[in-house]
Structures are given as structure tokens and as C-alpha cells.
Motif scaffolding. Structure first.
Motif, mmCIF file in Angstrom:
data_model
loop_
_atom_site.group_PDB
_atom_site.id
_atom_site.type_symbol
_atom_site.label_atom_id
_atom_site.label_comp_id
_atom_site.label_asym_id
_atom_site.label_seq_id
_atom_site.Cartn_x
_atom_site.Cartn_y
_atom_site.Cartn_z
ATOM 1 N N TYR A 1 0.832 -1.210 0.000
ATOM 2 C CA TYR A 1 0.000 0.000 0.000
ATOM 3 C C TYR A 1 0.863 1.255 0.000
ATOM 4 O O TYR A 1 0.457 2.309 -0.454
ATOM 5 C CB TYR A 1 -0.931 -0.012 1.213
ATOM 6 N N MET A 2 2.073 1.122 0.549
ATOM 7 C CA MET A 2 3.030 2.224 0.527
ATOM 8 C C MET A 2 4.381 1.661 0.123
ATOM 9 O O MET A 2 4.780 0.605 0.591
ATOM 10 C CB MET A 2 3.140 2.884 1.900
ATOM 11 N N ALA A 3 5.077 2.363 -0.767
ATOM 12 C CA ALA A 3 6.399 1.919 -1.188
ATOM 13 C C ALA A 3 7.226 3.135 -1.577
ATOM 14 O O ALA A 3 6.743 4.065 -2.212
ATOM 15 C CB ALA A 3 6.306 0.949 -2.354
ATOM 16 N N GLU A 4 8.479 3.112 -1.194
ATOM 17 C CA GLU A 4 9.383 4.233 -1.431
ATOM 18 C C GLU A 4 9.474 4.604 -2.906
ATOM 19 O O GLU A 4 9.499 5.784 -3.268
ATOM 20 C CB GLU A 4 10.761 3.815 -0.901
ATOM 21 N N ARG A 5 9.491 3.567 -3.780
ATOM 22 C CA ARG A 5 9.687 3.821 -5.207
ATOM 23 C C ARG A 5 8.542 4.609 -5.825
ATOM 24 O O ARG A 5 8.699 5.224 -6.882
ATOM 25 C CB ARG A 5 9.870 2.493 -5.952
ATOM 26 N N TRP A 6 7.361 4.587 -5.205
ATOM 27 C CA TRP A 6 6.228 5.312 -5.758
ATOM 28 C C TRP A 6 6.364 6.825 -5.611
ATOM 29 O O TRP A 6 5.611 7.581 -6.204
ATOM 30 C CB TRP A 6 4.928 4.856 -5.082
ATOM 31 N N VAL A 7 7.321 7.239 -4.817
ATOM 32 C CA VAL A 7 7.499 8.677 -4.566
ATOM 33 C C VAL A 7 8.349 9.321 -5.655
ATOM 34 O O VAL A 7 8.342 10.529 -5.825
ATOM 35 C CB VAL A 7 8.171 8.892 -3.172
ATOM 36 N N TYR A 8 9.087 8.508 -6.436
ATOM 37 C CA TYR A 8 10.053 9.077 -7.372
ATOM 38 C C TYR A 8 9.402 10.039 -8.371
ATOM 39 O O TYR A 8 9.845 11.174 -8.540
ATOM 40 C CB TYR A 8 10.786 7.963 -8.130
ATOM 41 N N ALA A 9 8.356 9.599 -9.070
ATOM 42 C CA ALA A 9 7.718 10.462 -10.075
ATOM 43 C C ALA A 9 7.041 11.662 -9.417
ATOM 44 O O ALA A 9 7.166 12.805 -9.889
ATOM 45 C CB ALA A 9 6.703 9.660 -10.880
ATOM 46 N N ALA A 10 6.333 11.395 -8.297
ATOM 47 C CA ALA A 10 5.657 12.494 -7.592
ATOM 48 C C ALA A 10 6.671 13.485 -7.033
ATOM 49 O O ALA A 10 6.374 14.685 -6.882
ATOM 50 C CB ALA A 10 4.801 11.934 -6.458
ATOM 51 N N GLY A 11 7.875 13.002 -6.736
ATOM 52 C CA GLY A 11 8.908 13.866 -6.168
ATOM 53 C C GLY A 11 9.316 14.991 -7.097
ATOM 54 O O GLY A 11 9.738 16.056 -6.651
ATOM 55 N N ILE A 12 9.165 14.775 -8.413
ATOM 56 C CA ILE A 12 9.518 15.829 -9.382
ATOM 57 C C ILE A 12 8.607 17.043 -9.181
ATOM 58 O O ILE A 12 9.063 18.193 -9.104
ATOM 59 C CB ILE A 12 9.402 15.296 -10.822
ATOM 60 N N GLY A 13 7.303 16.767 -9.073
ATOM 61 C CA GLY A 13 6.350 17.857 -8.851
ATOM 62 C C GLY A 13 6.589 18.537 -7.518
ATOM 63 O O GLY A 13 6.500 19.780 -7.405
ATOM 64 N N MET B 1 9.464 18.873 -5.915
ATOM 65 C CA MET B 1 10.653 19.722 -5.993
ATOM 66 C C MET B 1 10.381 20.992 -6.803
ATOM 67 O O MET B 1 10.871 22.079 -6.461
ATOM 68 C CB MET B 1 11.812 18.936 -6.626
ATOM 69 N N LEU B 2 9.574 20.866 -7.865
ATOM 70 C CA LEU B 2 9.227 22.064 -8.646
ATOM 71 C C LEU B 2 8.415 23.037 -7.806
ATOM 72 O O LEU B 2 8.629 24.252 -7.844
ATOM 73 C CB LEU B 2 8.437 21.656 -9.903
ATOM 74 N N ALA B 3 7.461 22.482 -7.031
ATOM 75 C CA ALA B 3 6.637 23.323 -6.166
ATOM 76 C C ALA B 3 7.497 23.986 -5.093
ATOM 77 O O ALA B 3 7.330 25.176 -4.775
ATOM 78 C CB ALA B 3 5.541 22.486 -5.511
ATOM 79 N N LEU B 4 8.437 23.233 -4.532
ATOM 80 C CA LEU B 4 9.321 23.772 -3.493
ATOM 81 C C LEU B 4 10.188 24.897 -4.052
ATOM 82 O O LEU B 4 10.404 25.934 -3.399
ATOM 83 C CB LEU B 4 10.205 22.642 -2.941
ATOM 84 N N GLU C 1 9.424 26.838 -6.584
ATOM 85 C CA GLU C 1 8.551 28.005 -6.810
ATOM 86 C C GLU C 1 8.281 28.752 -5.510
ATOM 87 O O GLU C 1 8.293 29.991 -5.469
ATOM 88 C CB GLU C 1 7.238 27.529 -7.442
ATOM 89 N N ILE C 2 8.053 28.017 -4.441
ATOM 90 C CA ILE C 2 7.818 28.636 -3.120
ATOM 91 C C ILE C 2 9.028 29.438 -2.687
ATOM 92 O O ILE C 2 8.908 30.555 -2.157
ATOM 93 C CB ILE C 2 7.473 27.547 -2.076
ATOM 94 N N LEU C 3 10.232 28.904 -2.926
ATOM 95 C CA LEU C 3 11.461 29.612 -2.563
ATOM 96 C C LEU C 3 11.550 30.953 -3.294
ATOM 97 O O LEU C 3 11.862 31.989 -2.703
ATOM 98 C CB LEU C 3 12.687 28.754 -2.899
ATOM 99 N N PHE C 4 11.276 30.913 -4.602
ATOM 100 C CA PHE C 4 11.384 32.133 -5.394
ATOM 101 C C PHE C 4 10.321 33.167 -5.005
ATOM 102 O O PHE C 4 10.566 34.380 -5.054
ATOM 103 C CB PHE C 4 11.272 31.805 -6.893
ATOM 104 N N LEU C 5 9.149 32.700 -4.621
ATOM 105 C CA LEU C 5 8.075 33.629 -4.274
ATOM 106 C C LEU C 5 8.230 34.201 -2.868
ATOM 107 O O LEU C 5 7.838 35.333 -2.601
ATOM 108 C CB LEU C 5 6.720 32.918 -4.389
ATOM 109 N N SER C 6 8.790 33.401 -1.951
ATOM 110 C CA SER C 6 8.855 33.828 -0.553
ATOM 111 C C SER C 6 10.154 34.539 -0.195
ATOM 112 O O SER C 6 10.218 35.286 0.772
ATOM 113 C CB SER C 6 8.652 32.621 0.380
ATOM 114 N N ILE C 7 11.212 34.275 -0.987
ATOM 115 C CA ILE C 7 12.508 34.905 -0.670
ATOM 116 C C ILE C 7 12.899 35.809 -1.834
ATOM 117 O O ILE C 7 13.079 35.355 -2.956
ATOM 118 C CB ILE C 7 13.595 33.832 -0.441
ATOM 119 N N ARG C 8 13.002 37.108 -1.535
ATOM 120 C CA ARG C 8 13.321 38.083 -2.582
ATOM 121 C C ARG C 8 14.829 38.233 -2.799
ATOM 122 O O ARG C 8 15.270 38.597 -3.873
ATOM 123 C CB ARG C 8 12.738 39.457 -2.209
#
Length: 340
Positions: free
Chosen positions: A9-21, A23-26, A28-35
Motif C-alpha cells: 500500500y506504501m512503497a518508497e519507489r512510488w514517490v520518485y515520479a511524484a517527487g519531481i512535482g 521539488m518544482l513546487a518547493l 517556486e515557493i522559494l522564489f516567491l517567498s525569498i526576494r
């Protein structure tokens, strides 16, 4: 929608593809929150270092299957698969007692999977407890024959039962089981070569040669196939192609101690103690407490006339054996030969 039944039901390998999104979101947050540009760079370096360190540490576990499945068993002690897989990998390393212990844990936790019992039988076979291996395999024979049984599981079952009968010198029964393997894998070099070995033991040399020839035409799928391919070539006198196949067996599964042991023995019996010593030495790195590897190193040194080194390895092998072990007699006889 499609519902797929899964074991994890949970496996580490399933996070790999989702991890791309993620990291992209993270990012974007860095660029928006830190000038501040320097602060963004510093934060990015810290994050990269953080994830890099943990990736490196995780890779350290992933590089060794026993470390990986031990970690899985520690984090999910209720799951059965880690123990079943640990049994198989300890078997590859010839750490037979650990292999048996892992399978028994899985069974005690409620495993009724065919693979668990096949692995347990294989471990007993490696321990030279052939009667126990046979009893375990026969206990799951009905389950294997049941509708829905996996073709691969049936093939492994027949292959292992054939090896049990071969170990008991019941060569006709062994041939019957190996022929069943050929129904699902018609060109299996391992099954064809083993049938050849059985006919050779029965003294039917023309049939043995026929099956060795058929084995050399098969397409190898794993290290065991390459190993039997090598044996077949060598028995047919095609030494160059035999040595190439031995090399391919190592390349295919470099961590398989059983394959290494077979190859080392072939070299030792073929008058090449230097090559034999190399493989026995690798075995001691993969399984530091494997007495048979030190015995092999001692025999290799003895064949080269290096009595001092041979004695050292034989004594190491003796230190790894329990007092009542049947193997001690052979080792003591070998030690006598080093007193030149």
C-alpha cells in the motif's frame, strides 16, 4: 475506473515520479517567498545538500540486497516479503542458517506463499539436508498443481525437485522433473544441461552428449543458465566458449556465492588454482564466515605448493566450523598435507 490489487500500500519507489512535482513546487515557493537572490541560492544549496546526503545514505542500503531487505523488515516487521527475499539472498551468499531462519520467521508470521517454501527447501538443499528439502517441496505439490499457480513458480518447483532427486541419485526421477521445466522454458540451458548430467551419471553417454549439445543452443536467462552453458561447452571439449560462459555467469550475477563456488570448483578441478583462488577470495568478501570459501582458498594454495598459505586458510575454515561438524575430518586431512 480500474482497480488493481497490490501487495504494497506504501512503497518508497512510488514517490520518485511524484517527487519531481514536489521539488518544482518547493522551488517556486522559494522564489516567491525569498526576494534576496543570495538567500535563494543559500537555501537551494542547503536543500540540495540535505537531500543529497540522504540519497547517498539510501544508496548505501540499495547497493546490497541483504541490507535493503533487512532495512525493509526493520521498518515493516509485519510484512512477509522482506523475510522471504532475505531467505533467498542469504541462500545466494551460502549463509544457510540465516536463510532458514528468515523463511521460518515468514512462515511463523503466517506466510503461505509458494516462494517462501521453495526458498526454505532451497536453503535446506544447500545445507545438504536433502530429505528435509524434499519433504518441504512435496508438502506444497498440491498447491503448485492448483489452478492459477504461476508458471514461474511451477518451473522453479520442478527445477528444485529435480535437483533434490539428483542429489539423492534418483536420476530418472530428476530427469522427469527437468523435462517438466522444459515445457515452460523449452530452451533452458540449465534444465537441458542437468538432464545431460543425469544421463552421464546413468552411463548413457550418447544421450548425455545430445543434451549437452542442446544446452549450448539455448538462450541464457540468468547466471545459472550461463553456468550450465559453460559446463556443457567444457564437457563437449569447447573450452574457449566454456570460459566465455563462465565469465558471463559472473557478470550476470556477481553477488551470487553459489555461482562463484561452482566456477571456482570448475577452475580448481581443471588445473587452474590461480583463477579458483580469485573466486574463492571474492566469496569470503561476500560471506566472511563461509568456511567452504576458506577451504577452497586453502586447496588452491595447496595445488600451487604454497603450504604456509594453505595451512592458514584451512585453520580459518576450521575456526568457523562447530566442534561436531562432519566437514572437520576433511579439513584435518588437508592440514596434514601442509606439513611438508
Amino acid at each position: 475506473f480500474l482497480v488493481i490489487r497490490i501487495e504494497d500500500y506504501m512503497a518508497e519507489r512510488w514517490v520518485y515520479a511524484a517527487g519531481i512535482g514536489f521539488m518544482l513546487a518547493l522551488t517556486e515557493i522559494l522564489f516567491l517567498s525569498i526576494r534576496n537572490k543570495k538567500a535563494i541560492i543559500a537555501a537551494a544549496v542547503c536543500l540540495a545538500s540535505f537531500f543529497g546526503i540522504f540519497t547517498y545514505l539510501r544508496n548505501d542500503i540499495y547497493k546490497d540486497p541483504i541490507a535493503l531487505w533487512t532495512d525493509a523488515a526493520k521498518k515493516s516487521p509485519q510484512k512477509l516479503r522482506p523475510y522471504t527475499n532475505l531467505c533467498a539472498y542469504y541462500g545466494y551468499r551460502k549463509e544457510v542458517d540465516m536463510a532458514i531462519a528468515m523463511c521460518k520467521i515468514a512462515i511463523n508470521k503466517g506466510s503461505n506463499k509458494i516462494e517462501t517454501y521453495i526458498n526454505l527447501a532451497g536453503a535446506y538443499y544447500l545445507k545438504n539436508d536433502i530429505n528435509n528439502a524434499e519433504a518441504i517441496l512435496l508438502s506444497i505439490a498440491d498447491k503448485i498443481k492448483a489452478a492459477g499457480a504461476d508458471d514461474k513458480a511451477i518451473e522453479v518447483f520442478n527445477y528444485n525437485l529435480g535437483s533434490v532427486y539428483k542429489g539423492k541419485r534418483e536420476y530418472r526421477r530428476a530427469i522427469e522433473e527437468y523435462e517438466k521445466v522444459l515445457k515452460t522454458s523449452p530452451g533452458s540451458p540449465a534444465a537441458l544441461g542437468l538432464i545431460g548430467e543425469c544421463y552421464q551419471q546413468l552411463g548413457i553417454d550418447d544421450k548425455a552428449k545430445e543434451y549437452y549439445s542442446l544446452a549450448t543452443k539455448g538462450i541464457p536467462q540468468n547466471a545459472e543458465d550461463y553456468l550450465m552453458l559453460a559446463k556443457s561447452f567444457l564437457r563437449l571439449g569447447e573450452n574457449k566458449r566454456g570460459l566465455e560462459s563462465l565469465n558471463n555467469a559472473v557478470i550476470t550475477d556477481p553477488l551470487n556465492v553459489n555461482v562463484r563456488n561452482e566456477i571456482a570448483t570448475i577452475f580448481l578441478e581443471g588445473g587452474n588454482p590461480e583463477a579458483a583462488y580469485k573466486h574463492f577470495s571474492v566469496m569470503t568478501k561476500l560471506s566472511p564466515n563461509l568456511f567452504s570459501a576458506y577451504t577452497g582458498m586453502g586447496k588452491s594454495m595447496l595445488a600451487r605448493g604454497n603450504l604456509r598459505e594453505a595451512r592458514k586458510h584451512f585453520n580459518k575454515a576450521l575456526s568457523l566450523l562447530p566442534p561436531g561438524s562432519s566437514e572437520r575430518k576433511e579439513l584435518l586431512e588437508l592440514l596434514e598435507k601442509t606439513k611438508g
